[in-house]
Design a protein around this motif. Structure first.
Motif, PDB file in Angstrom:
ATOM      1  N   MET A   1      15.039  64.464  37.961  1.00 32.95           N
ATOM      2  CA  MET A   1      14.879  63.457  36.904  1.00 32.95           C
ATOM      3  C   MET A   1      14.805  64.148  35.542  1.00 32.95           C
ATOM      4  O   MET A   1      14.161  65.170  35.391  1.00 32.95           O
ATOM      5  CB  MET A   1      13.602  62.648  37.133  1.00 32.95           C
ATOM      6  N   GLU A   2      15.493  63.562  34.586  1.00 32.25           N
ATOM      7  CA  GLU A   2      15.468  64.084  33.224  1.00 32.25           C
ATOM      8  C   GLU A   2      14.045  64.028  32.666  1.00 32.25           C
ATOM      9  O   GLU A   2      13.294  63.083  32.928  1.00 32.25           O
ATOM     10  CB  GLU A   2      16.400  63.245  32.353  1.00 32.25           C
ATOM     11  N   LYS A   3      13.688  65.039  31.848  1.00 33.00           N
ATOM     12  CA  LYS A   3      12.360  65.076  31.256  1.00 33.00           C
ATOM     13  C   LYS A   3      12.463  65.241  29.743  1.00 33.00           C
ATOM     14  O   LYS A   3      13.299  65.986  29.238  1.00 33.00           O
ATOM     15  CB  LYS A   3      11.535  66.224  31.849  1.00 33.00           C
ATOM     16  N   GLN A   4      11.619  64.529  29.040  1.00 33.76           N
ATOM     17  CA  GLN A   4      11.476  64.642  27.593  1.00 33.76           C
ATOM     18  C   GLN A   4       9.999  64.489  27.264  1.00 33.76           C
ATOM     19  O   GLN A   4       9.255  63.827  27.997  1.00 33.76           O
ATOM     20  CB  GLN A   4      12.259  63.546  26.867  1.00 33.76           C
ATOM     21  N   GLN A   5       9.581  65.058  26.147  1.00 40.61           N
ATOM     22  CA  GLN A   5       8.185  64.873  25.766  1.00 40.61           C
ATOM     23  C   GLN A   5       7.932  63.447  25.296  1.00 40.61           C
ATOM     24  O   GLN A   5       6.903  62.850  25.619  1.00 40.61           O
ATOM     25  CB  GLN A   5       7.792  65.892  24.688  1.00 40.61           C
ATOM     26  N   VAL A   6       8.857  62.894  24.522  1.00 41.79           N
ATOM     27  CA  VAL A   6       8.703  61.531  24.021  1.00 41.79           C
ATOM     28  C   VAL A   6      10.011  60.779  24.173  1.00 41.79           C
ATOM     29  O   VAL A   6      11.085  61.309  23.854  1.00 41.79           O
ATOM     30  CB  VAL A   6       8.267  61.505  22.541  1.00 41.79           C
ATOM     31  N   VAL A   7       9.922  59.562  24.672  1.00 46.38           N
ATOM     32  CA  VAL A   7      11.040  58.618  24.661  1.00 46.38           C
ATOM     33  C   VAL A   7      10.708  57.524  23.658  1.00 46.38           C
ATOM     34  O   VAL A   7       9.586  57.000  23.648  1.00 46.38           O
ATOM     35  CB  VAL A   7      11.289  58.014  26.058  1.00 46.38           C
ATOM     36  N   ILE A   8      11.679  57.197  22.825  1.00 46.36           N
ATOM     37  CA  ILE A   8      11.509  56.140  21.827  1.00 46.36           C
ATOM     38  C   ILE A   8      12.459  55.008  22.167  1.00 46.36           C
ATOM     39  O   ILE A   8      13.668  55.213  22.258  1.00 46.36           O
ATOM     40  CB  ILE A   8      11.792  56.654  20.402  1.00 46.36           C
ATOM     41  N   ALA A   9      11.917  53.825  22.391  1.00 45.85           N
ATOM     42  CA  ALA A   9      12.728  52.630  22.611  1.00 45.85           C
ATOM     43  C   ALA A   9      13.011  52.008  21.258  1.00 45.85           C
ATOM     44  O   ALA A   9      12.089  51.579  20.562  1.00 45.85           O
ATOM     45  CB  ALA A   9      11.997  51.636  23.507  1.00 45.85           C
ATOM     46  N   GLY A  10      14.274  51.969  20.860  1.00 48.71           N
ATOM     47  CA  GLY A  10      14.651  51.383  19.590  1.00 48.71           C
ATOM     48  C   GLY A  10      15.145  52.427  18.610  1.00 48.71           C
ATOM     49  O   GLY A  10      14.393  53.318  18.220  1.00 48.71           O
ATOM     50  N   GLY A  11      16.414  52.302  18.215  1.00 48.92           N
ATOM     51  CA  GLY A  11      17.022  53.271  17.309  1.00 48.92           C
ATOM     52  C   GLY A  11      17.297  52.707  15.931  1.00 48.92           C
ATOM     53  O   GLY A  11      18.275  53.088  15.289  1.00 48.92           O
ATOM     54  N   GLY A  12      16.421  51.805  15.461  1.00 51.82           N
ATOM     55  CA  GLY A  12      16.485  51.367  14.079  1.00 51.82           C
ATOM     56  C   GLY A  12      15.809  52.382  13.176  1.00 51.82           C
ATOM     57  O   GLY A  12      15.447  53.490  13.612  1.00 51.82           O
TER      58      GLY A  12
END
Length: 492
Positions: A1-12
């Motif tokens: 599974m891909e890992k990231q420290q932070v995922v942000i929902a919304g690219g506005g």
């Protein structure tokens, strides 16, 4: 599974600014945006003075100045007496007029340039929170997948999936009034900054790129609790003529829309490993063009705190202060947007008299106008300290200090990953306090600023607010107090 420290929902603009702040701190971040392309129908058109200060604190304000006209005034409830931004203590006493689509494009370019991953056509559908991570479910262009992150930030608008799936309340009041707007061509446009309000309604006309114009207004027939259907060109024309006596030769609409006075405020800006910012956290009538700006300032407050927590240098409870500080500002935003809504949507003789009186007060009492300008521009925003012994500057926004004999500005000194210690002693008594999370600058401000006359040292947060300030005249005692203050903000 891909890992990231932070995922942000919304690219506005809000999600992209948060991504950039995190990348300036070395945090890995992925932004997931459902839209495949930037929406050219720009809801926001205005970058307010405080937001320009944030751009300057990250060294990118010139990109916006190069193409955005400056407007030296603002408005409260479209009153005829404009708010004079020159009364504000800021090097940017104006707004920049730039469509949100272009702001978003510049923010995306900035965030990608710092190493953020931005995926368009990808939508957060849900998540599962664990003790030390969040598994984020995503619908992507090639099908569903999951990302394991340490935190999930919901910057996904007023219908936020993240907020709803987190079970965070969004109380407030549903709409009972609808405004209207149209982006059109005008063969006979009115003068710039045209604004008219009478018993037939109110309309503001503003220029857009490409020889187009935005008409935004309210009318006495705007009361509604159910959606009446899409705005039509005939309706836009009829409302405009009723208010102004002219349709200005309008034609070729590119966007016709309605907007409501739904007002809501999230009960929590943080729940565990889930955080909210922007319209996901607060919704209001679009008065004064402040929505995108307040959302950007949410992200600016959150970014360094979340990064400090992830990088291991945040003191206990720092991340919780995101809710404490910004929820308060959300409540203040709710208050002044509701006050403006009353003046914008009520057309009785009594309401028109209140508009007239308020406009007279703005014109006649500069301090009254300055306070309103501080609310609209966010220059007046501060975070109250719960320490009765704290210096009065604590929590306030640090002004645009410039230093005698140099072209150095406070905004040019700020860093996203460190506090700034201002050594305002005559002999550089604090020059040796620099360390990994503390930068030091010595000098003397070249002009007076309210509350700063007797300050000999100040510790400025990465977001530009004052963490500590000292007036102690004895250098040894001052040094000891500064050391204690540094230890407190770094949790040592």
């Amino acid at each position: 599974m891909e890992k990231q420290q932070v995922v942000i929902a919304g690219g506005g603009p809000v999600g992209l600014w948060l991504a950039a702040e995190l990348r300036l701190n070395g945090i890995s971040v992925t932004v997931l945006e459902e839209r495949t392309e930037i929406d050219q129908r720009s809801k926001a058109l205005t970058m307010h003075p405080r937001s320009i200060e944030l751009l300057a604190s990250r060294g990118i304000d010139q990109r916006f100045h190069d193409e955005a006209p400056k407007i030296p005034t603002g408005h409260f409830a479209n009153l005829p007496s404009r708010l004079d931004f020159s009364l504000l203590d800021t090097p940017f006493p104006y707004t920049l007029f730039l469509p949100q689509a272009r702001t978003e494009e510049l923010f995306e370019e900035y965030a990608r340039g710092l190493g953020a991953t931005v995926r368009r056509g990808h939508r957060v559908t849900g998540f599962t929170e664990h003790a030390d991570s969040v598994t984020v479910q995503v619908a992507g262009e090639q099908g569903p997948y999951a990302i394991e992150a340490e935190y999930l930030a919901g910057c996904d608008g007023s219908r936020s999936t993240v907020r709803e799936r987190a079970g965070i309340g969004f109380p407030g009041t549903p709409f009972n009034f609808l405004g209207w707007l149209g982006d059109v061509a005008l063969d006979n446009p009115p003068p710039l900054a045209f604004n008219q309000f009478n018993e037939h309604g109110g309309v503001l006309v503003a220029p857009l790129p490409g020889n187009r114009w935005r008409l935004a207004g309210t009318s006495p027939d705007g009361g509604a609790t159910e959606w009446p259907g899409d705005l039509t060109m005939d309706e836009l024309r009829q409302k405009t003529v009723a208010i102004t006596g002219d349709d200005f030769g309008m034609r070729d609409p590119s966007w016709l829309s309605r907007y409501s006075n739904t007002t809501r405020l999230a009960t929590e800006y943080r729940r565990g490993r889930v955080l909210l910012a922007g319209d996901a956290a607060h919704q209001h009538f679009p008065t004064g063009g402040v929505g995108m700006n307040y959302g950007m300032q949410d992200a600016h407050n959150l970014g360094w705190k979340l990064a400090a927590a992830l990088n291991g240098w945040a003191p206990e409870g720092l991340l919780d202060t995101y809710h404490t500080e910004r929820h308060l500002i959300g409540a203040q935003l709710e208050e002044h947007s509701r006050a403006q809504t009353l003046l914008l949507t009520t057309f009785t003789p009594e309401a028109l008299a209140m508009r007239s009186l308020t406009a007279q007060m703005i014109a006649a009492v500069p301090e009254f106008g300055r306070i309103l300008a501080g609310k609209i521009s966010a220059i007046g925003i501060g975070y109250p300290s719960d320490d009765p012994a704290a210096h009065p500057l604590t929590g306030t926004r640090a002004p645009g200090l410039t230093f005698t004999g140099t072209d150095i500005t406070l905004f040019g000194l700020l860093r996203a990953n460190a506090y700034l210690l201002l050594d305002l002693t005559a002999d550089g008594a604090l020059a040796d306090r620099a360390q990994e999370r503390i930068t030091v600058h010595g000098g003397s401000p070249d002009r007076a600023h309210d509350g700063w006359d007797d300050v000999r040292a100040a510790l400025i947060r990465p977001d530009g607010h004052v963490a500590r300030a000292w007036t102690e005249q004895d250098d040894a005692k001052l040094g000891a107090a500064v050391d204690d203050g540094i230890a407190a903000v770094l949790g040592r």
